[in-house]
Design a protein around this motif. Structure first.
Motif, PDB file in Angstrom:
ATOM      1  N   ASP A   1       0.834  -1.210   0.000  1.00  0.00           N
ATOM      2  CA  ASP A   1       0.000   0.000   0.000  1.00  0.00           C
ATOM      3  C   ASP A   1       0.868   1.259   0.000  1.00  0.00           C
ATOM      4  OD1 ASP A   1      -2.282   1.505   0.018  1.00  0.00           O
ATOM      5  OD2 ASP A   1      -2.839   1.058   2.097  1.00  0.00           O
ATOM      6  N   HIS A   2       0.261   2.381  -0.355  1.00  0.00           N
ATOM      7  CA  HIS A   2       0.873   3.715  -0.290  1.00  0.00           C
ATOM      8  C   HIS A   2      -0.253   4.719  -0.102  1.00  0.00           C
ATOM      9  CE1 HIS A   2      -0.210   4.495  -4.578  1.00  0.00           C
ATOM     10  NE2 HIS A   2       0.120   3.221  -4.757  1.00  0.00           N
ATOM     11  N   PRO A   3       0.012   5.998   0.107  1.00  0.00           N
ATOM     12  CA  PRO A   3      -1.059   6.936   0.456  1.00  0.00           C
ATOM     13  C   PRO A   3      -2.252   6.937  -0.504  1.00  0.00           C
ATOM     14  CG  PRO A   3       1.050   7.946   0.896  1.00  0.00           C
ATOM     15  CD  PRO A   3       1.349   6.623   0.247  1.00  0.00           C
ATOM     16  N   ASP A   4      -2.010   6.747  -1.804  1.00  0.00           N
ATOM     17  CA  ASP A   4      -3.108   6.692  -2.771  1.00  0.00           C
ATOM     18  C   ASP A   4      -3.354   5.276  -3.255  1.00  0.00           C
ATOM     19  OD1 ASP A   4      -3.551   9.512  -2.810  1.00  0.00           O
ATOM     20  OD2 ASP A   4      -1.780   9.744  -4.075  1.00  0.00           O
ATOM     21  N   GLY A   5      -2.710   4.312  -2.613  1.00  0.00           N
ATOM     22  CA  GLY A   5      -2.718   2.955  -3.123  1.00  0.00           C
ATOM     23  C   GLY A   5      -4.100   2.322  -3.204  1.00  0.00           C
ATOM     24  N   ARG A   6      -4.886   2.396  -2.127  1.00  0.00           N
ATOM     25  CA  ARG A   6      -6.186   1.732  -2.112  1.00  0.00           C
ATOM     26  C   ARG A   6      -7.138   2.360  -3.129  1.00  0.00           C
ATOM     27  NH1 ARG A   6      -7.047  -2.093   1.471  1.00  0.00           N
ATOM     28  NH2 ARG A   6      -5.457  -2.428   3.073  1.00  0.00           N
ATOM     29  N   ALA A   7      -7.113   3.699  -3.236  1.00  0.00           N
ATOM     30  CA  ALA A   7      -7.990   4.353  -4.213  1.00  0.00           C
ATOM     31  C   ALA A   7      -7.595   3.961  -5.637  1.00  0.00           C
ATOM     32  CB  ALA A   7      -7.914   5.858  -4.039  1.00  0.00           C
ATOM     33  N   MET A   8      -6.293   3.945  -5.920  1.00  0.00           N
ATOM     34  CA  MET A   8      -5.838   3.583  -7.258  1.00  0.00           C
ATOM     35  C   MET A   8      -6.128   2.119  -7.560  1.00  0.00           C
ATOM     36  SD  MET A   8      -2.190   5.599  -7.596  1.00  0.00           S
ATOM     37  CE  MET A   8      -2.138   7.383  -7.681  1.00  0.00           C
ATOM     38  N   ALA A   9      -5.828   1.245  -6.599  1.00  0.00           N
ATOM     39  CA  ALA A   9      -6.044  -0.182  -6.812  1.00  0.00           C
ATOM     40  C   ALA A   9      -7.527  -0.493  -6.981  1.00  0.00           C
ATOM     41  CB  ALA A   9      -5.458  -0.967  -5.646  1.00  0.00           C
ATOM     42  N   THR A  10      -8.378   0.148  -6.207  1.00  0.00           N
ATOM     43  CA  THR A  10      -9.818  -0.090  -6.330  1.00  0.00           C
ATOM     44  C   THR A  10     -10.301   0.230  -7.729  1.00  0.00           C
ATOM     45  OG1 THR A  10     -10.195   0.314  -3.971  1.00  0.00           O
ATOM     46  CG2 THR A  10     -12.085   0.585  -5.453  1.00  0.00           C
ATOM     47  N   ARG A  11      -9.864   1.346  -8.272  1.00  0.00           N
ATOM     48  CA  ARG A  11     -10.311   1.768  -9.607  1.00  0.00           C
ATOM     49  C   ARG A  11      -9.791   0.830 -10.694  1.00  0.00           C
ATOM     50  NH1 ARG A  11      -7.705   7.109  -9.959  1.00  0.00           N
ATOM     51  NH2 ARG A  11      -8.667   7.246 -12.027  1.00  0.00           N
ATOM     52  N   LEU A  12      -8.499   0.485 -10.623  1.00  0.00           N
ATOM     53  CA  LEU A  12      -7.922  -0.347 -11.673  1.00  0.00           C
ATOM     54  C   LEU A  12      -8.434  -1.789 -11.593  1.00  0.00           C
ATOM     55  CD1 LEU A  12      -5.923  -0.535 -14.029  1.00  0.00           C
ATOM     56  CD2 LEU A  12      -4.159  -1.163 -12.371  1.00  0.00           C
ATOM     57  N   LEU A  13      -8.474  -2.344 -10.408  1.00  0.00           N
ATOM     58  CA  LEU A  13      -8.855  -3.748 -10.270  1.00  0.00           C
ATOM     59  C   LEU A  13     -10.344  -3.951 -10.512  1.00  0.00           C
ATOM     60  CD1 LEU A  13      -6.668  -4.722  -7.177  1.00  0.00           C
ATOM     61  CD2 LEU A  13      -6.181  -5.069  -9.617  1.00  0.00           C
ATOM     62  N   ALA A  14     -11.164  -2.931 -10.276  1.00  0.00           N
ATOM     63  CA  ALA A  14     -12.589  -3.036 -10.575  1.00  0.00           C
ATOM     64  C   ALA A  14     -12.800  -3.233 -12.071  1.00  0.00           C
ATOM     65  CB  ALA A  14     -13.331  -1.801 -10.089  1.00  0.00           C
ATOM     66  N   ARG A  15     -11.942  -2.637 -12.872  1.00  0.00           N
ATOM     67  CA  ARG A  15     -12.060  -2.802 -14.320  1.00  0.00           C
ATOM     68  C   ARG A  15     -11.472  -4.130 -14.770  1.00  0.00           C
ATOM     69  NH1 ARG A  15     -10.679   2.203 -18.110  1.00  0.00           N
ATOM     70  NH2 ARG A  15     -12.546   2.862 -16.986  1.00  0.00           N
ATOM     71  N   HIS A  16     -10.348  -4.552 -14.166  1.00  0.00           N
ATOM     72  CA  HIS A  16      -9.676  -5.774 -14.589  1.00  0.00           C
ATOM     73  C   HIS A  16     -10.347  -7.025 -14.020  1.00  0.00           C
ATOM     74  CE1 HIS A  16      -6.497  -7.976 -16.454  1.00  0.00           C
ATOM     75  NE2 HIS A  16      -5.957  -8.400 -15.309  1.00  0.00           N
ATOM     76  N   PHE A  17     -10.888  -6.900 -12.807  1.00  0.00           N
ATOM     77  CA  PHE A  17     -11.575  -8.026 -12.158  1.00  0.00           C
ATOM     78  C   PHE A  17     -12.963  -7.564 -11.714  1.00  0.00           C
ATOM     79  CE2 PHE A  17      -7.028  -8.777 -11.368  1.00  0.00           C
ATOM     80  CZ  PHE A  17      -6.889 -10.060 -11.900  1.00  0.00           C
ATOM     81  N   PRO A  18     -13.892  -7.378 -12.660  1.00  0.00           N
ATOM     82  CA  PRO A  18     -15.230  -6.895 -12.280  1.00  0.00           C
ATOM     83  C   PRO A  18     -15.895  -7.860 -11.297  1.00  0.00           C
ATOM     84  CG  PRO A  18     -15.199  -7.728 -14.547  1.00  0.00           C
ATOM     85  CD  PRO A  18     -13.776  -7.667 -14.100  1.00  0.00           C
ATOM     86  N   GLY A  19     -16.548  -7.281 -10.298  1.00  0.00           N
ATOM     87  CA  GLY A  19     -17.214  -8.088  -9.288  1.00  0.00           C
ATOM     88  C   GLY A  19     -16.281  -8.669  -8.249  1.00  0.00           C
ATOM     89  N   ASN A  20     -15.034  -8.151  -8.163  1.00  0.00           N
ATOM     90  CA  ASN A  20     -14.077  -8.684  -7.189  1.00  0.00           C
ATOM     91  C   ASN A  20     -14.536  -8.390  -5.760  1.00  0.00           C
ATOM     92  OD1 ASN A  20     -12.555  -6.263  -5.942  1.00  0.00           O
ATOM     93  ND2 ASN A  20     -12.415  -5.805  -8.134  1.00  0.00           N
ATOM     94  N   PRO A  21     -14.092  -9.202  -4.790  1.00  0.00           N
ATOM     95  CA  PRO A  21     -14.560  -9.016  -3.404  1.00  0.00           C
ATOM     96  C   PRO A  21     -13.985  -7.801  -2.693  1.00  0.00           C
ATOM     97  CG  PRO A  21     -12.951 -10.794  -3.527  1.00  0.00           C
ATOM     98  CD  PRO A  21     -13.246 -10.402  -4.936  1.00  0.00           C
ATOM     99  N   GLY A  22     -13.056  -7.067  -3.309  1.00  0.00           N
ATOM    100  CA  GLY A  22     -12.543  -5.843  -2.716  1.00  0.00           C
ATOM    101  C   GLY A  22     -11.198  -6.008  -2.039  1.00  0.00           C
ATOM    102  N   LEU A  23     -10.514  -4.894  -1.852  1.00  0.00           N
ATOM    103  CA  LEU A  23      -9.160  -4.915  -1.301  1.00  0.00           C
ATOM    104  C   LEU A  23      -9.112  -5.375   0.151  1.00  0.00           C
ATOM    105  CD1 LEU A  23      -7.558  -1.621  -2.669  1.00  0.00           C
ATOM    106  CD2 LEU A  23      -7.119  -3.953  -3.430  1.00  0.00           C
ATOM    107  N   ARG A  24     -10.207  -5.235   0.857  1.00  0.00           N
ATOM    108  CA  ARG A  24     -10.191  -5.603   2.275  1.00  0.00           C
ATOM    109  C   ARG A  24      -9.867  -7.076   2.474  1.00  0.00           C
ATOM    110  NH1 ARG A  24     -12.082  -1.787   5.716  1.00  0.00           N
ATOM    111  NH2 ARG A  24     -13.169   0.003   4.802  1.00  0.00           N
ATOM    112  N   GLY A  25     -10.155  -7.873   1.443  1.00  0.00           N
ATOM    113  CA  GLY A  25      -9.866  -9.289   1.557  1.00  0.00           C
ATOM    114  C   GLY A  25      -8.452  -9.669   1.177  1.00  0.00           C
ATOM    115  N   LEU A  26      -7.652  -8.702   0.715  1.00  0.00           N
ATOM    116  CA  LEU A  26      -6.274  -8.988   0.317  1.00  0.00           C
ATOM    117  C   LEU A  26      -5.333  -8.775   1.499  1.00  0.00           C
ATOM    118  CD1 LEU A  26      -6.095  -7.229  -3.186  1.00  0.00           C
ATOM    119  CD2 LEU A  26      -6.423  -9.663  -2.714  1.00  0.00           C
ATOM    120  N   PRO A  27      -4.374  -9.665   1.691  1.00  0.00           N
ATOM    121  CA  PRO A  27      -3.403  -9.448   2.777  1.00  0.00           C
ATOM    122  C   PRO A  27      -2.520  -8.238   2.501  1.00  0.00           C
ATOM    123  CG  PRO A  27      -2.778 -11.331   1.431  1.00  0.00           C
ATOM    124  CD  PRO A  27      -4.137 -10.925   0.967  1.00  0.00           C
TER     125      PRO A  27
END
Length: 295
Positions: A186-212
């Protein structure tokens, strides 16, 4: 505040050594020049010793002549600043996000090496600090990731910054399970950036909260270090990834249609940009465009 015309008359008398010569140079009558000096002496005390047609400065006169010279130099500096069209010398100030700043800084140093009279003052900062610095006139130019709605700031699109999914070299990401296996850096903008990119690459994903969570860094130049060491993946702007020195230790995962942030150039809306600032922006745009074409 001493009358500027009186000062000009006194300086001419002191430098030319007489009232008649001073009057001729200034296009005034000798009586007018004499009256100007008398006004100054009324405020400052005796300035000249008059011996026939010759004059000699008294201590107060020497000090006043120094003052006149300083005022003249200040006037010339002001005129140069107001009419200066020199583009490759003098100071330009720029404040940017860290990611694009990593890409820009080597370009700025190249420009300074090629134009030794140029002084570029650059600072890394988040959007909030950038807006405040430009509004407070501490920096002439700024780059922000969100377009400001403050009418005191002019904003225009400057560059695009795609987000990238970066993993350790040799790793692949074919499913959400691969991300769970790798873990998130993670980094200061990491979760916001990852949420946006991964939502497009993995639609319907369970979200970052489930990632270690495998790590965190607030230094833009260090975010990819744990990725390069195999400790996890991250999502980061392309400019930051391109500036990472250990490129062979990381891999960018193709995510199809890119998620792109727009970088906005901001400056005070009321003031025209200096010639140096316009020139610097043209140089940066040309070099960034060349870099993108070469990538």
């Amino acid at each position: 505040m001493l009358n500027p015309q009186w000062l000009r008359s006194f300086a001419a008398v002191a430098e030319l050594g007489g009232f008649t010569r001073a009057a001729n140079q200034l296009g005034l009558t000798q009586a007018a020049v004499s009256q100007h000096v008398q006004h100054l002496e009324g405020q400052l005390g005796p300035l000249l010793i008059r011996r026939g047609r010759q004059i000699e400065l008294m201590p107060a006169g020497v000090a006043l002549l120094d003052y006149c010279n300083e005022v003249e130099q200040a006037h010339k500096r002001l005129q140069r600043q107001l009419t200066d069209s020199t583009v490759d010398s003098g100071e330009v100030s720029l404040i940017t996000p860290g990611s694009v700043g990593l890409a820009l800084y080597p370009l700025l140093l190249d420009l300074q090496q090629a134009h030794r009279g140029l002084v570029i003052r650059h600072r890394f900062a988040p959007d909030t600090e950038t807006r405040e610095a430009v509004l407070d006139k501490r920096y002439e130019l700024g780059l922000v990731t969100l377009r400001p709605d403050d009418p005191r700031l002019a904003a225009e699109p400057f560059a695009e910054e795609p987000l990238e999914l970066v993993v350790p070299a040799g790793e692949n990401v074919a499913s959400w399970a691969d991300l769970e296996r790798l873990g998130f850096i993670d980094h200061p903008d990491g979760r916001a950036m990852a949420t946006r990119l991964l939502a497009r690459h993995f639609p319907g994903n369970p979200g970052l909260r489930g990632l270690p969570l495998r790590g965190f860094s607030n230094q833009i130049s260090l975010i990819l270090e744990p990725v390069a060491r195999g400790l996890g993946f991250t999502v980061i702007p392309r400019h930051a990834r391109e500036a990472f020195a250990n490129a062979q230790a990381i891999r960018v995962i193709e995510c199809g249609t890119p998620v792109v942030d727009t970088l906005w150039l901001v400056h005070r809306a009321e003031w025209p940009l200096s010639s140096r600032a316009v020139w610097l922006l043209d140089q940066i745009r040309a070099r960034l465009a060349f870099g993108a074409a070469s990538a």
